[in-house]
Write a protein that holds these residues in place. Structure first.
Motif, PDB file in Angstrom:
ATOM      1  N   GLU A 249      41.608  41.356  59.897  1.00  0.00           N
ATOM      2  CA  GLU A 249      41.871  41.747  58.520  1.00  0.00           C
ATOM      3  C   GLU A 249      42.205  40.540  57.642  1.00  0.00           C
ATOM      4  O   GLU A 249      41.753  40.433  56.513  1.00  0.00           O
ATOM      5  CB  GLU A 249      43.047  42.727  58.514  1.00  0.00           C
ATOM      6  CG  GLU A 249      43.333  43.336  57.184  1.00  0.00           C
ATOM      7  CD  GLU A 249      42.508  44.582  56.955  1.00  0.00           C
ATOM      8  OE1 GLU A 249      41.658  44.907  57.795  1.00  0.00           O
ATOM      9  OE2 GLU A 249      42.731  45.224  55.923  1.00  0.00           O
ATOM     10  N   HIS A 250      43.003  39.627  58.179  1.00  0.00           N
ATOM     11  CA  HIS A 250      43.496  38.540  57.336  1.00  0.00           C
ATOM     12  C   HIS A 250      42.738  37.242  57.547  1.00  0.00           C
ATOM     13  O   HIS A 250      43.191  36.188  57.129  1.00  0.00           O
ATOM     14  CB  HIS A 250      44.999  38.357  57.567  1.00  0.00           C
ATOM     15  CG  HIS A 250      45.784  39.536  57.084  1.00  0.00           C
ATOM     16  ND1 HIS A 250      46.130  39.690  55.768  1.00  0.00           N
ATOM     17  CD2 HIS A 250      46.235  40.631  57.723  1.00  0.00           C
ATOM     18  CE1 HIS A 250      46.776  40.842  55.626  1.00  0.00           C
ATOM     19  NE2 HIS A 250      46.853  41.419  56.795  1.00  0.00           N
TER      20      HIS A 250
ATOM     21  N   THR B 101      40.211  36.392  56.001  1.00  0.00           N
ATOM     22  CA  THR B 101      39.761  35.893  54.701  1.00  0.00           C
ATOM     23  C   THR B 101      40.799  34.988  54.040  1.00  0.00           C
ATOM     24  O   THR B 101      40.462  34.261  53.124  1.00  0.00           O
ATOM     25  CB  THR B 101      39.449  37.053  53.749  1.00  0.00           C
ATOM     26  OG1 THR B 101      40.543  37.968  53.768  1.00  0.00           O
ATOM     27  CG2 THR B 101      38.195  37.779  54.157  1.00  0.00           C
ATOM     28  N   GLU B 102      42.057  35.074  54.488  1.00  0.00           N
ATOM     29  CA  GLU B 102      43.080  34.215  53.893  1.00  0.00           C
ATOM     30  C   GLU B 102      43.236  32.898  54.661  1.00  0.00           C
ATOM     31  O   GLU B 102      44.225  32.204  54.478  1.00  0.00           O
ATOM     32  CB  GLU B 102      44.433  34.936  53.855  1.00  0.00           C
ATOM     33  CG  GLU B 102      44.527  35.968  52.767  1.00  0.00           C
ATOM     34  CD  GLU B 102      44.374  37.371  53.318  1.00  0.00           C
ATOM     35  OE1 GLU B 102      43.216  37.825  53.425  1.00  0.00           O
ATOM     36  OE2 GLU B 102      45.379  37.987  53.666  1.00  0.00           O
TER      37      GLU B 102
END
Lengths: 341, 155, 158
Positions: free
Chosen positions: C113-114, C116-117
């Protein structure tokens, strides 16, 4: 013109002269796939993050609207739009791309009608000639912020709702007499209602009293009877919220017919899609209203409708701190333009 | 769902087919699933075969135990057993009782008692190899000591 | 929660009663049965894997748990990555959440989920968003239990 306590009447009847609706893969498999202008096969929409994908949805919806209206974006005075993500960045970033003077709105899932009411008001009083308004949400981006990661294998209760991936945009212009387009005639701005529910997996139940309050306020202010409208459409109450709202309205003595009372979140998906209680999200009412419902109005299925978009004004922080969920609802009355005699 | 179930079936088939490849030993292949009751064995010829058979009888007399393998080496004696499924809750008690009985009856012997499947499996394999002649006495003794070491590592 | 209930206005309480009537209930019995079967199935797969390690590698029953857990977490990682595990979770509930595969899923889904960060602030910072509390309270309760056992042992109770 203010009428009653919290309603506006648009005497100049601003016109919704064009709309654009985009959606994701889940919506493409849904009931109303034909009413979308653009459907994506992939949740990423060719971007490398879901937030960017959500921006793409809004940009495409705006572009489609402009193409349909045969207008350039320089001819648009204002944009009223919003979404659910932190600090409504997808919408603001899309506004950066489009370079249209912009009002960022946050009304959670009620943003679509908040925007439509404000846009109609501005156009009605010659504050602008052409205004764009819309709302967008993206399933994965919203779930990420408000709930668990997308791939997390947690079990959702049957009261949970599915956030719509999509954007709906409408172009509000000055009325052109005789043109067969939908026009907005009045709007009721809702109060924030909190009935103390705090389960984020039961938004419908939390939002129902807000919807009922706004609907009752509308009929009180406008001195109308529910039979005035062919359809009373709620935004994303889902199964539970819709039943509850209906009961609240009946109990308060409003003579409303079950058949004229429908919900965007229930229209959008097929029964066999795993959406639990129905669709939700800012894009839910926006895509269904600007797409499906307006198409049906143009076909003559409905003459006058009342659209009530409901929003749950919670944040991930507030429900973790055990705060209850305050909710709001805005209503806009839409009817077909009178034919020229 | 259908997809998930299919995936699980495929996974279990792969596991099963990998089990049936290669090894030619008969009993040890199924040592974990059925009672094998291998003959008690000694690593050195003519050194206490009677005694191990006696021990085996004693162990088999335990109601909770349904399968046992006993190997007597030069110094130590390995006793591995399987308990009936519903008795697995009393594993610790059974081990204690068995240890006590054996120590009392054969104070001179040095027992290593275990109920570990792995040790059982290795013991059965050792007995089979010994019986079909692929292990000499010396090799068997060496292997037994390895198994004993494995047992002591565990504790 | 009980104290909050009292703070509600009569109007709120009345509404909540009305709302309760329309609220769809979780099918608890059905969910339990599903969880039982899927959870059992996952454990059967785990048992097969641990037998596999006992047969073909040098693992005894005592320490076969480590490679088995690693394998199960790896499998749940694959299933999470292919987008299967969340559907299984919706079907099975606790059946797929309680075994170690559920823990693996919680870690990996957050990592995906993360992504992209970025790796440091995204994956590194959020990987244990869900599983972190499991680790913390797991370690803490293990500590407490070990402490009690040690004390009982010292006093000669055990």
């Amino acid at each position: 013109m203010l009428k009653g306590h919290q309603s506006w009447v648009f005497n100049n009847r601003p016109m919704i002269s064009a709309t654009g609706v985009s959606g994701g893969p889940f919506e493409a498999n849904g009931n109303l796939a034909n009413d979308f202008d653009i459907l994506h096969e992939d949740l990423w929409m060719g971007m490398d993050s879901y937030e960017k994908a959500q921006r793409v949805l809004l940009e495409e919806a705006v572009r489609t609207t402009l193409a349909k209206a045969k207008m350039e974006k320089e001819q648009i005075e204002f944009l009223f739009a919003g979404d659910l993500i932190n600090q409504i960045t997808p919408t603001s970033f899309a506004a950066r791309t489009m370079q249209i003077p912009y009002f960022g709105l946050f009304g959670a899932c009620s943003t679509s009608m908040e925007g439509l009411a404000l846009a109609s008001f501005v156009v009605n009083y010659q504050g602008a000639r052409n205004v764009l308004t819309g709302a967008t949400s993206h399933n994965a981006a919203t779930e990420k912020q408000f709930r668990y990661p997308t791939e997390y294998g947690g079990q959702k209760p049957p009261t949970a709702q599915w956030t719509v991936t999509g954007a709906g945009v409408g172009l509000i212009t000055q009325n052109v007499p005789g043109e067969q387009q939908p026009v907005t005639t009045s709007a009721t701005i809702g109060r924030v209602i909190d009935m103390g529910l705090s389960d984020p997996f039961n938004m419908g139940g939390a939002m129902a009293p807000a919807a009922a309050d706004t609907i009752m306020a509308h009929f009180r202010d406008m001195e109308l009877d529910p039979s005035h409208y062919d359809l009373i459409l709620t935004g994303d109450l889902g199964r539970i919220g819709q039943d509850t709202t209906f009961e609240l309205l009946i109990k308060s003595g409003l003579k409303i017919d079950r058949k004229q009372f429908q919900d965007c979140g229930l229209l959008l998906y097929k029964d066999d899609q795993p959406v639990q209680a129905g669709g939700s999200g800012a894009g839910c009412s926006a895509t269904v209203f600007y797409g499906h419902i307006l198409n049906q109005m143009k076909k003559g299925m409905y003459k006058r409708i009342l659209v009530v978009a409901t929003g749950a004004l919670l944040s991930p922080l507030s429900f973790q701190q055990k705060e209850s969920i305050p909710c709001i609802a805005h209503a806009v009355a839409v009817e077909m333009n009178e034919e020229r005699r | 769902m259908v997809y998930i179930i299919r995936l699980m079936i495929i996974a279990s088939m792969i596991l099963m087919s990998s089990c049936s490849q290669g090894h030619t030993e008969e009993d040890s292949q199924l040592a974990l699933m059925k009672a094998t009751n291998p003959n008690p064995t000694v690593t050195e010829k003519n050194n206490g075969q009677d005694k191990v058979e006696e021990i085996e009888k004693k162990v088999s007399n335990f109601n909770e135990i349904y399968d046992a393998a006993i190997i007597k080496g030069k110094e130590a004696t390995l006793v591995v057993y399987k308990v009936k499924h519903m008795q697995r809750f009393n594993m610790k008690k059974i081990e204690k009782d068995l240890n006590k009985t054996l120590e009392e009856d054969y104070p001179k012997e040095n027992f290593t008692v275990s109920s570990d499947y792995k040790i059982f499996l290795e013991a059965v394999r050792l007995i089979e190899r010994k019986n079909n002649g692929s292990y000499s006495d010396k090799q068997a003794e060496k292997r037994l000591n390895e198994i004993l070491k494995m047992t002591s590592d565990m504790k | 929660m009980a104290s909050k209930q009292k703070n509600m206005t009569p109007q709120q309480q009345k509404y909540q009663q009305l709302q309760q009537k329309h609220e769809l209930k979780r099918p608890v019995l059905k969910n339990c049965i599903k969880a039982f079967w899927v959870g059992g199935l996952i454990c059967a797969v785990g048992q097969a894997i641990s037998y596999f390690y006992i047969y073909f590698f040098h693992f005894t029953e005592q320490n076969v748990g480590n490679p088995t857990v690693a394998t199960m977490v790896f499998l749940s990682m694959l299933l999470t990555g292919f987008g299967v595990y969340d559907r299984l979770g919706q079907f099975a509930g606790a059946g797929s959440a309680v075994p170690v595969t559920g823990f693996g899923n919680a870690v990996i889904s957050a990592a995906i989920e993360h992504r992209t960060e970025g790796f440091v602030l995204g994956v590194g910072g959020n990987m244990f968003k869900l599983a972190g509390s499991v680790i913390l309270f797991g370690v803490f309760s293990a500590f407490v239990v070990a402490l009690i056992k040690t004390l009982l042992g010292m006093w000669g109770v055990l």
